[in-house]
Design a protein around this motif. Structure first.
Motif, PDB file in Angstrom:
ATOM      1  N   SER A 236       0.841  -1.198   0.000  1.00  0.00           N
ATOM      2  CA  SER A 236       0.000   0.000   0.000  1.00  0.00           C
ATOM      3  C   SER A 236       0.878   1.251   0.000  1.00  0.00           C
ATOM      4  O   SER A 236       2.065   1.207   0.336  1.00  0.00           O
ATOM      5  N   ASP A 237       0.254   2.370  -0.337  1.00  0.00           N
ATOM      6  CA  ASP A 237       1.003   3.631  -0.339  1.00  0.00           C
ATOM      7  C   ASP A 237       1.558   3.951   1.043  1.00  0.00           C
ATOM      8  O   ASP A 237       2.655   4.512   1.176  1.00  0.00           O
ATOM      9  N   GLU A 238       0.814   3.617   2.091  1.00  0.00           N
ATOM     10  CA  GLU A 238       1.265   3.922   3.440  1.00  0.00           C
ATOM     11  C   GLU A 238       2.497   3.098   3.814  1.00  0.00           C
ATOM     12  O   GLU A 238       3.455   3.629   4.397  1.00  0.00           O
ATOM     13  N   ILE A 239       2.482   1.825   3.464  1.00  0.00           N
ATOM     14  CA  ILE A 239       3.657   0.979   3.729  1.00  0.00           C
ATOM     15  C   ILE A 239       4.844   1.478   2.914  1.00  0.00           C
ATOM     16  O   ILE A 239       5.970   1.561   3.420  1.00  0.00           O
ATOM     17  N   LYS A 240       4.605   1.825   1.676  1.00  0.00           N
ATOM     18  CA  LYS A 240       5.693   2.361   0.845  1.00  0.00           C
ATOM     19  C   LYS A 240       6.274   3.625   1.469  1.00  0.00           C
ATOM     20  O   LYS A 240       7.496   3.808   1.504  1.00  0.00           O
ATOM     21  N   ARG A 241       5.403   4.502   1.945  1.00  0.00           N
ATOM     22  CA  ARG A 241       5.861   5.763   2.530  1.00  0.00           C
ATOM     23  C   ARG A 241       6.779   5.528   3.727  1.00  0.00           C
ATOM     24  O   ARG A 241       7.802   6.207   3.897  1.00  0.00           O
ATOM     25  N   ILE A 242       6.431   4.539   4.533  1.00  0.00           N
ATOM     26  CA  ILE A 242       7.199   4.288   5.748  1.00  0.00           C
ATOM     27  C   ILE A 242       8.493   3.533   5.455  1.00  0.00           C
ATOM     28  O   ILE A 242       9.562   3.887   5.963  1.00  0.00           O
TER      29      ILE A 242
ATOM     30  N   PRO B 200       4.057   6.250  13.705  1.00  0.00           N
ATOM     31  CA  PRO B 200       3.505   6.937  12.520  1.00  0.00           C
ATOM     32  C   PRO B 200       4.463   7.915  11.864  1.00  0.00           C
ATOM     33  O   PRO B 200       4.406   8.124  10.646  1.00  0.00           O
TER      34      PRO B 200
ATOM     35  N   TRP C 187       1.798  -6.298   8.855  1.00  0.00           N
ATOM     36  CA  TRP C 187       0.799  -5.639   8.015  1.00  0.00           C
ATOM     37  C   TRP C 187       0.793  -6.312   6.648  1.00  0.00           C
ATOM     38  O   TRP C 187       1.848  -6.569   6.061  1.00  0.00           O
TER      39      TRP C 187
END
Length: 579
Positions: free
Chosen positions: A142-148, A238, A275
């Motif tokens: 997901s974009d959120e996992i990629k971001r982190i 976060p 996740w």
């Protein structure tokens, strides 16, 4: 001790004179990746690797990794070199700038991988798995996992692993039992055990990102019920800062035949938090994004060991004096049988380099070329070549690891000379990321059948086009090998439908024959390219080596393919207890 110097002239020749790497700079994505830029970067990385990493090879083999109180200590010098390599930006050299990479070609990253793997293949696994984890998350997360995760993997702030294998689930991935239970907040509880996890625990990076294959409670059995999860060593807040230690711990580390500087772990996941990556029950597809690129990576590991073996065999043979050759000279390089071994090593290594680099270039073209038909053709080549690169280059590493010991004689068998390590380090390459027998089955069962045989058809057409005007010394053996390979390919394609055991029994011989034919084509192209360099001595060496390959190695192809077409019925009918 074994020594290493990056073969910059050979690398430049293959990239620029044979494969025309300048084509990549024509792509909008890589407009800055001119041949001069790539050559400069390779030379810069080579200097660091030669001076700082290569001297650690024997030391890291002798000391290995240590597990104490749940913490792994890597060999002396590894942490410092990781920091140097990371800070110079080499780990994420081919990753996108938005994630902290340099957005340079995958081909460049693979060239650097060869250098690392020649200098210290055990160390090379740490950044190699990190890059593989990055690629898997980039493709499916997901974009959120990629971001982190992606910026920290690209820069080497964090490292990565691939967690597939379990005690009962090696090549049979569908037998995996690691469980993933929803926590109700978007995360999952991961419980189970994984074995043979490369880079599974160390303190060189601030965090370790585990890409884990696990099974959801309501999933179907077998490979259709597997999902992928990102499970960090330390939980991530976060804002990207690190939190508490996650429930993943190293139970033990393996004591191995080789690659002793690479920590190979048994990992326990006990109420670990993870996740999901991608859709549920799509794990095998997600994992194979990483696995297929990992197979190319392992092929480059084999190429690196081939280069290391070849360099040291030639150097020793030039210096070692023993007896008198027929020409009266005393250096062992003048003895015909030693010369034979050296030519076999040189012909194999340089031919394999073209195979490996060309495959990497096709990865770049398949990803970035604006023409869909070019991308399709390039992906066909990647699919066809992946089992060849993985299996041939790693089998060759073992073969050449044995030959360098033979060139050294009794001294090669003694640890203080350093070359016996090559053979020990190389053997694992034939086993992990799918054994070479599995690569052969992938070739005959999948790659020959895809798109009604389109993949090998592209290869046959390309070689035939280059055979026009080829000198008889090179063209005749290559033409004979290609004809036998084409006829046997049709036999395998038909036989697999009606009698798969016959086709499967001969798959390893078929794979070797295919790879040798590919290298025969490479040597035809290298001999032609060398003639255009204007360097007469260089061209002569290439021509003689090409003729050696054509007459001594390519000649094996018809015999190998004769084996392939033999029936295996009586052998497979024999009761297993009789073997």
């Amino acid at each position: 001790m074994a020594s290493y110097q990056a073969p910059l002239r050979e690398i430049d020749f293959v990239l620029n004179d044979v494969l025309k790497v300048g084509r990549l700079a024509e792509l909008a994505e890589f407009s800055d990746a001119t041949p001069d830029t790539l050559s400069g970067l390779i030379a810069e990385a080579a200097k660091l690797i030669e001076e700082k990493l290569a001297p650690l090879n024997a030391v890291s083999d002798a000391k290995g990794c240590k597990l104490e109180n749940g913490e792994v200590t890597v060999p002396d010098g590894f942490t410092e070199f990781w920091a140097m390599y990371r800070d110079a930006g080499w780990i994420g050299i081919s990753q996108k700038k938005e994630y902290g990479g340099a957005n340079l070609p995958y081909t460049l990253a693979k060239v650097l991988e060869e250098l690392l793997c020649s200098a210290n293949v055990a160390f090379a696994l740490y950044p190699g798995l990190t890059q593989g984890c990055f690629e898997a998350l980039e493709a499916s997360a997901s974009d959120e996992i990629k971001r982190i995760y992606l910026p920290r993997l690209a820069t080497g702030e964090w490292s990565g692993t691939m967690c597939i294998t379990e005690p009962q689930a090696g090549s049979d991935v569908g037998a995996a039992k690691t469980r993933a239970t929803p926590n109700g907040d978007g995360s999952y509880r991961i419980d189970g055990g994984k074995i043979f996890i490369t880079s599974g625990e160390h303190r060189m990076a601030d965090n370790i990102v585990h890409f884990v294959l696990a099974r959801l409670p309501d999933s179907p059995p077998g490979v259709k019920g597997l999902s992928t999860f990102v499970v960090p060593k330390y939980l991530v807040n976060p804002d990207g800062s690190l939190g508490a230690r996650n429930g993943v711990r190293v139970q033990s580390i393996e004591h191995k035949m080789g690659i002793n500087g690479s920590v190979t772990c048994v990992l326990n996941f006990d109420n670990a938090q993870g996740w999901i990556v991608g859709a549920p029950n799509q794990g095998i597809q997600n994992m194979f994004v990483m696995m297929n690129l990992a197979r190319i990576m392992v092929g480059f590991q084999g190429l690196g060991q081939c280069e290391l073996a070849t360099q040291n065999a030639i150097r020793y043979a030039r210096e070692r004096k023993q007896g008198k050759a027929f020409n009266g000279k005393s250096e062992i390089i003048e003895h015909p049988d030693v010369r034979r071994m050296l030519l076999q090593m040189k012909a194999t290594t340089e031919g394999a380099r073209v195979l490996a680099y060309e495959t990497a270039m096709y990865v770049d073209l398949a990803r970035h070329h604006p023409d869909a038909s070019v991308r399709e053709a390039a992906q066909d080549w990647v699919d066809l070549n992946t089992p060849l690169v993985k299996a041939f280059c790693t089998d060759a590493a073992v073969e050449l690891g044995s030959l360098v010991i033979q060139v050294y004689g009794g001294h090669g068998y003694i640890k203080e000379h350093g070359v016996e390590q090559i053979l020990r380090d190389a053997k694992i390459l034939c086993l992990y990321e799918g054994t070479n027998g599995i690569q052969a089955m992938d070739l005959v069962r999948r790659k020959l059948m895809l798109h009604n045989g389109r993949l090998p058809g592209r290869f046959f057409a390309a070689v035939k086009a280059d055979l026009d005007g080829a000198p008889d010394a090179l063209g005749a053996p290559l033409s004979a090998a290609l004809d036998a390979l084409e006829r046997t390919t049709r036999w395998v394609q038909e036989t697999y439908k009606s009698n798969p055991e016959d086709a499967a029994f001969g798959c390893c011989d078929y794979q070797r024959a295919f790879a040798l034919t590919y290298l025969g084509w490479n040597w035809l192209r290298m001999a032609r390219a060398a003639e255009k360099t204007g360097d007469a001595a260089f061209a002569k060496t290439k021509r003689v080596t090409a003729e050696y390959f054509a007459t001594r190695l390519l000649s094996q192809v018809p015999a190998l393919l004769g084996n392939v077409r033999e029936s295996a019925a009586s052998i497979m009918a024999l009761d297993a207890s009789s073997l």
